[in-house]
Each structure stands twice: as C-alpha cells, then as structure tokens.
Scaffold this motif. Structure first.
Motif, PDB file in Angstrom:
ATOM      1  N   UNK A  79       0.812  -1.213   0.000  1.00 57.47           N
ATOM      2  CA  UNK A  79       0.000   0.000   0.000  1.00 57.47           C
ATOM      3  C   UNK A  79       0.848   1.265   0.000  1.00 57.47           C
ATOM      4  N   UNK A  80       1.855   1.307   0.849  1.00 56.14           N
ATOM      5  CA  UNK A  80       2.732   2.479   0.904  1.00 56.14           C
ATOM      6  C   UNK A  80       3.515   2.628  -0.400  1.00 56.14           C
ATOM      7  N   UNK A  81       3.941   1.515  -0.962  1.00 54.84           N
ATOM      8  CA  UNK A  81       4.652   1.559  -2.245  1.00 54.84           C
ATOM      9  C   UNK A  81       3.739   2.058  -3.361  1.00 54.84           C
ATOM     10  N   UNK A  82       2.477   1.666  -3.329  1.00 48.45           N
ATOM     11  CA  UNK A  82       1.513   2.157  -4.317  1.00 48.45           C
ATOM     12  C   UNK A  82       1.326   3.664  -4.179  1.00 48.45           C
ATOM     13  N   UNK A  83       1.324   4.156  -2.946  1.00 47.63           N
ATOM     14  CA  UNK A  83       1.189   5.600  -2.736  1.00 47.63           C
ATOM     15  C   UNK A  83       2.432   6.334  -3.252  1.00 47.63           C
ATOM     16  N   UNK A  84       3.611   5.761  -3.046  1.00 45.36           N
ATOM     17  CA  UNK A  84       4.835   6.361  -3.574  1.00 45.36           C
ATOM     18  C   UNK A  84       4.752   6.395  -5.100  1.00 45.36           C
ATOM     19  N   UNK A  85       4.336   5.286  -5.696  1.00 45.44           N
ATOM     20  CA  UNK A  85       4.205   5.198  -7.148  1.00 45.44           C
ATOM     21  C   UNK A  85       3.251   6.264  -7.677  1.00 45.44           C
ATOM     22  N   UNK A  86       2.085   6.414  -7.050  1.00 46.03           N
ATOM     23  CA  UNK A  86       1.122   7.420  -7.510  1.00 46.03           C
ATOM     24  C   UNK A  86       1.679   8.832  -7.339  1.00 46.03           C
ATOM     25  N   UNK A  87       2.375   9.099  -6.245  1.00 46.35           N
ATOM     26  CA  UNK A  87       2.952  10.428  -6.030  1.00 46.35           C
ATOM     27  C   UNK A  87       4.029  10.731  -7.065  1.00 46.35           C
ATOM     28  N   UNK A  88       4.853   9.744  -7.391  1.00 43.61           N
ATOM     29  CA  UNK A  88       5.898   9.941  -8.403  1.00 43.61           C
ATOM     30  C   UNK A  88       5.271  10.204  -9.771  1.00 43.61           C
ATOM     31  N   UNK A  89       4.228   9.461 -10.103  1.00 48.91           N
ATOM     32  CA  UNK A  89       3.540   9.686 -11.375  1.00 48.91           C
ATOM     33  C   UNK A  89       2.960  11.090 -11.425  1.00 48.91           C
ATOM     34  N   UNK A  90       2.344  11.522 -10.344  1.00 52.31           N
ATOM     35  CA  UNK A  90       1.738  12.855 -10.313  1.00 52.31           C
ATOM     36  C   UNK A  90       2.814  13.938 -10.366  1.00 52.31           C
ATOM     37  N   UNK A  91       3.966  13.705  -9.762  1.00 56.71           N
ATOM     38  CA  UNK A  91       5.057  14.683  -9.807  1.00 56.71           C
ATOM     39  C   UNK A  91       5.653  14.759 -11.209  1.00 56.71           C
ATOM     40  N   UNK A  92       5.703  13.620 -11.887  1.00 58.67           N
ATOM     41  CA  UNK A  92       6.298  13.575 -13.227  1.00 58.67           C
ATOM     42  C   UNK A  92       5.396  14.188 -14.289  1.00 58.67           C
ATOM     43  N   UNK A  93       4.096  14.241 -14.020  1.00 59.57           N
ATOM     44  CA  UNK A  93       3.143  14.785 -14.990  1.00 59.57           C
ATOM     45  C   UNK A  93       2.296  15.855 -14.316  1.00 59.57           C
ATOM     46  N   UNK A  94       2.877  17.029 -14.034  1.00 59.34           N
ATOM     47  CA  UNK A  94       2.134  18.039 -13.283  1.00 59.34           C
ATOM     48  C   UNK A  94       0.867  18.513 -13.975  1.00 59.34           C
ATOM     49  N   UNK A  95       0.856  18.627 -15.284  1.00 63.98           N
ATOM     50  CA  UNK A  95      -0.351  19.039 -15.996  1.00 63.98           C
ATOM     51  C   UNK A  95      -1.401  17.952 -16.005  1.00 63.98           C
ATOM     52  N   UNK A  96      -0.988  16.729 -15.760  1.00 58.76           N
ATOM     53  CA  UNK A  96      -1.904  15.581 -15.781  1.00 58.76           C
ATOM     54  C   UNK A  96      -2.940  15.696 -14.677  1.00 58.76           C
ATOM     55  N   UNK A  97      -2.535  16.191 -13.502  1.00 57.62           N
ATOM     56  CA  UNK A  97      -3.480  16.290 -12.382  1.00 57.62           C
ATOM     57  C   UNK A  97      -4.579  17.290 -12.686  1.00 57.62           C
ATOM     58  N   UNK A  98      -4.215  18.439 -13.216  1.00 58.62           N
ATOM     59  CA  UNK A  98      -5.220  19.461 -13.484  1.00 58.62           C
ATOM     60  C   UNK A  98      -5.973  19.180 -14.775  1.00 58.62           C
ATOM     61  N   UNK A  99      -5.298  18.586 -15.755  1.00 61.77           N
ATOM     62  CA  UNK A  99      -5.909  18.398 -17.059  1.00 61.77           C
ATOM     63  C   UNK A  99      -6.698  17.122 -17.201  1.00 61.77           C
ATOM     64  N   UNK A 100      -6.486  16.155 -16.368  1.00 59.27           N
ATOM     65  CA  UNK A 100      -7.202  14.882 -16.409  1.00 59.27           C
ATOM     66  C   UNK A 100      -7.033  14.184 -17.751  1.00 59.27           C
TER      67      UNK A 100
END
Length: 182
Positions: free
Chosen positions: A94-115
C-alpha cells in the motif's frame, strides 16, 4: 486525483473516516493492533489528501515529492515490521503504491489538473490493480458473517475485528479507485 468532483469528495470522506477509525484503534490494549492501526491511519489520511479533486485544490509542485518521501518512509517501516508479522507486507504494498502514484503525479504536473493522458507505467498500474482487487475480494469474503464467538464481554471500538476489516476493505476499494483514475 482525477475525475469528477462528487466521487472525489466521497473518496476523501471514506478515506478520512477510515483514517479516523484507525486512530481510535490505536487506543487498543494489543500492541500489534496499535502498530498496524498507526500505519493504516497514515494510509487513510494520506489517501484522503491525495484524493481531493483538482478542481477544489491543486497542490503545489513540492507536495508530490513530499507524499513520496512520507510514504517511502512508511514503506521502509512496513518492510522492517514485516519481519515479525506478515500483515505488514500489505502495508508495504500500500505504501509503495502511494509512492508510485505520487511519483507519477510529480512527473506529470499538468496531468493532475488536465485529467488527460495515461499516467504511470501500465504494467505497474495493472499489477497494483490486480493486487488491490484481489485484496478487496478477499476482505469482502472475510466480512461475511461466520459462527458466533463465545464470550459475551464488552469490546471497545478499537478492538472490534469486523470494523478493522471493514476499514481495510474501504481503503482497498479507495486504492482501486485511485489507481483506475491514475
């Protein structure tokens, strides 16, 4: 995470409620239960924070590496605790999945707002989805009523195993929802 605001707020509420119940479980007299509840409370509140709809709040760029660091530390703690109790392996995933999701969101900053676009590595996302889907199905089966237990003593809110299982089930479902929207 991504998606419409209403389901996002529902996800925030479910994760925050699960985190709050896990805080209550930390008052248990059983040391191992307190230890597991602490990790689950962190997971619940962290998932609630990550699930806030982007339309309501777009986190600063430093938030995603912060999430990765916090959950990376939680993963290391779960790995250390897994030496004595295999249940902590689930906390590690679970913690590793959260790290993975945070890294993905950090790598694609426009992805969070743009969906838009595909986030993450499809193979990793797929493996995590399979794991958490299996976990949810197994947790659901474990919640089915079984034989009545002997002993009619009063049990406190922090020591009710069926509530702890329901809490884990709800967080597992929330994790599946978050991975799907990644």
């Amino acid at each position: 995470m991504h998606g419409p605001a209403s389901p996002g707020w529902l996800l925030v509420a479910v994760c925050a409620a699960a985190g709050a119940y896990c805080l209550l479980r930390m008052r248990s007299t059983v040391e191992e239960q307190r230890r597991a509840a602490g990790g689950e409370a962190l997971m619940g509140f962290g998932m609630a924070a990550m699930a806030v709809p982007a339309a309501a709040f777009s986190p600063p760029t430093w938030a995603w590496p912060g999430y990765a660091a916090v959950f990376g530390a939680a993963a290391l703690r779960a790995l250390w605790a897994a030496r004595t109790n295999a249940h902590h392996l689930h906390h590690l995933v679970g913690a590793s999945a959260m790290v993975y999701m945070a890294v993905v969101m950090a790598a694609t900053p426009g992805h969070h707002a743009g969906h838009g676009g595909s986030g993450g590595v499809p193979l990793v996302t797929g493996v995590l989805l399979l794991y958490f889907t299996g976990f949810v199905l197994l947790a659901g089966v474990r919640l089915m009523p079984g034989a009545a237990t002997a002993g009619g003593g009063s049990v406190g809110w922090g020591d009710r195993p069926e509530l702890a299982r329901a809490c884990r089930l709800s967080m597992g479902i929330a994790m599946v929802a978050m991975l799907i929207t990644l």
